[in-house]
Design a protein around this motif. Structure first.
Motif, mmCIF file in Angstrom:
data_model
loop_
_atom_site.group_PDB
_atom_site.id
_atom_site.type_symbol
_atom_site.label_atom_id
_atom_site.label_comp_id
_atom_site.label_asym_id
_atom_site.label_seq_id
_atom_site.Cartn_x
_atom_site.Cartn_y
_atom_site.Cartn_z
ATOM 1 N N ALA A 101 0.830 -1.208 0.000
ATOM 2 C CA ALA A 101 0.000 0.000 0.000
ATOM 3 C C ALA A 101 0.861 1.254 0.000
ATOM 4 C CB ALA A 101 -0.927 -0.006 1.218
ATOM 5 N N ARG A 144 -6.507 5.093 3.394
ATOM 6 C CA ARG A 144 -7.363 4.484 4.417
ATOM 7 C C ARG A 144 -6.988 3.020 4.626
ATOM 8 N NH1 ARG A 144 -13.373 6.824 2.741
ATOM 9 N NH2 ARG A 144 -13.158 8.870 3.732
ATOM 10 N N GLN A 145 -6.704 2.329 3.520
ATOM 11 C CA GLN A 145 -6.295 0.933 3.644
ATOM 12 C C GLN A 145 -4.978 0.833 4.401
ATOM 13 O OE1 GLN A 145 -8.400 -1.607 1.632
ATOM 14 N NE2 GLN A 145 -7.737 -2.294 3.637
ATOM 15 N N SER A 148 -5.629 1.061 7.982
ATOM 16 C CA SER A 148 -6.187 -0.198 8.496
ATOM 17 C C SER A 148 -5.080 -1.196 8.793
ATOM 18 C CB SER A 148 -7.153 -0.811 7.471
ATOM 19 O OG SER A 148 -8.342 -0.075 7.382
ATOM 20 N N TYR A 149 -4.137 -1.337 7.879
ATOM 21 C CA TYR A 149 -3.057 -2.292 8.080
ATOM 22 C C TYR A 149 -2.199 -1.903 9.274
ATOM 23 C CZ TYR A 149 -4.313 -4.131 3.492
ATOM 24 O OH TYR A 149 -4.990 -4.682 2.447
ATOM 25 N N ALA A 236 -10.318 -5.807 6.656
ATOM 26 C CA ALA A 236 -9.546 -4.648 6.198
ATOM 27 C C ALA A 236 -9.134 -4.792 4.746
ATOM 28 C CB ALA A 236 -8.308 -4.461 7.081
ATOM 29 N N THR A 237 -8.967 -6.026 4.282
ATOM 30 C CA THR A 237 -8.602 -6.252 2.891
ATOM 31 C C THR A 237 -9.712 -5.820 1.948
ATOM 32 O OG1 THR A 237 -7.276 -8.152 3.571
ATOM 33 C CG2 THR A 237 -7.831 -8.008 1.237
ATOM 34 N N PRO A 240 -12.178 -0.239 3.135
ATOM 35 C CA PRO A 240 -11.229 0.788 3.541
ATOM 36 C C PRO A 240 -11.421 1.188 4.995
ATOM 37 C CG PRO A 240 -12.292 1.366 1.461
ATOM 38 C CD PRO A 240 -13.033 0.196 2.030
ATOM 39 N N HIS A 241 -10.340 1.729 5.553
ATOM 40 C CA HIS A 241 -10.371 2.253 6.914
ATOM 41 C C HIS A 241 -11.319 3.447 6.973
ATOM 42 C CE1 HIS A 241 -8.822 4.066 10.638
ATOM 43 N NE2 HIS A 241 -8.335 2.873 10.915
#
Length: 261
Positions: A101, A144-145, A148-149, A236-237, A240-241
């Motif tokens: 990402a 956002r992703q 999340s990670y 999360a995959t 999006p966060h």
């Protein structure tokens, strides 16, 4: 009137018979009495007074609870190595996704600067052309992703520490539970012959506290936390966060506030 008086008299007689029957059963049916007391203790709690009033009943209850605790504690300890391996694998996997990402976000930022400074829009990133609105929308999703990670990684790192601490705690809980179980049979015989001492009462109180501590440890097992984190990483995959991100600040390369995605 007379009829009402007769009905009242019959009701009083029935109540008297019920009370007498209850007293007889309580006095001459110790098995039933013990089960009734045991049911009360289980639901009402083995207070200090309850333990003093029925030490044998409490010891029998405690033996059953501690054996159950022992089985559950050992089962939890057997699952911890699997949880530790899961954490390590998920950390490696999620860190790889985070790196991807970040790499993708950097490519979009480079493309954005090229478009803003020289080439204009649309701009091509990984074989696809993006007008400016689509580029900023895509970058928002990536950031956002990425957030999340980072959240998931932090959660797994905390879970790894929880597993380490729980392993140490389980060793103590198992040793104390086995030791308590070993002492209870002799204490039960002492209680049966009515020689309950202050030291024995103190020990029974410690056993009651041990049962409570065992329950707390089992209720806080990190194994379930690990399973929840794995599910969160899978979500999360695909999603999006939810946290807001400053896309323009990222694209312009301005430093973001500490802790921001």
């Amino acid at each position: 009137d007379g009829e009402t008086t007769m009905k009242l008299g019959r009701l009083v007689l029935v109540l008297i018979l019920v009370v007498v029957a209850g007293v007889v059963v309580w006095r001459f049916a110790p098995g039933l009495r013990h089960r009734a007391i045991d049911a009360y203790r289980r639901h009402g709690g083995w207070t200090e007074g309850a333990r003093r009033a029925d030490p044998v009943g409490f010891i029998e209850y405690a033996e059953g609870e501690l054996r159950s605790n022992l089985d559950q504690l050992e089962a939890t300890r057997r699952r911890l190595p699997e949880a530790r391996e899961t954490i390590a694998a998920e950390l490696e996997r999620t860190r790889g996704l985070l790196a991807a990402a970040e790499e993708l976000a950097a490519e979009f930022r480079t493309a954005y600067r090229r478009a803003e400074d020289e080439d204009g829009y649309p701009v091509e990133v990984r074989l696809r052309e993006y007008p400016r609105p689509e580029l900023t929308a895509q970058v928002r999703v990536i950031l956002r992703q990425r957030a999340s990670y980072r959240d998931i990684i932090a959660g797994f790192e905390r879970a790894a520490e929880d597993v380490r601490e729980t392993e140490e705690t389980l060793v103590t809980r198992l040793a104390e539970t086995r030791a308590a179980l070993a002492t209870l049979p002799s204490r039960r015989e002492i209680a049966r012959i009515g020689e309950l001492t202050g030291r024995t009462e103190e020990l029974l109180g410690q056993v009651n506290e041990l049962i409570d501590r065992n329950r707390q440890v089992l209720s806080e097992s990190p194994v379930r936390t690990v399973e929840e984190l794995v599910q969160a990483r899978e979500r999360a995959t695909d999603r999006p966060h939810e946290a807001e991100v400053d896309v323009e600040a990222f694209l312009e390369g301005a430093p973001l506030p500490e802790g921001a995605p």
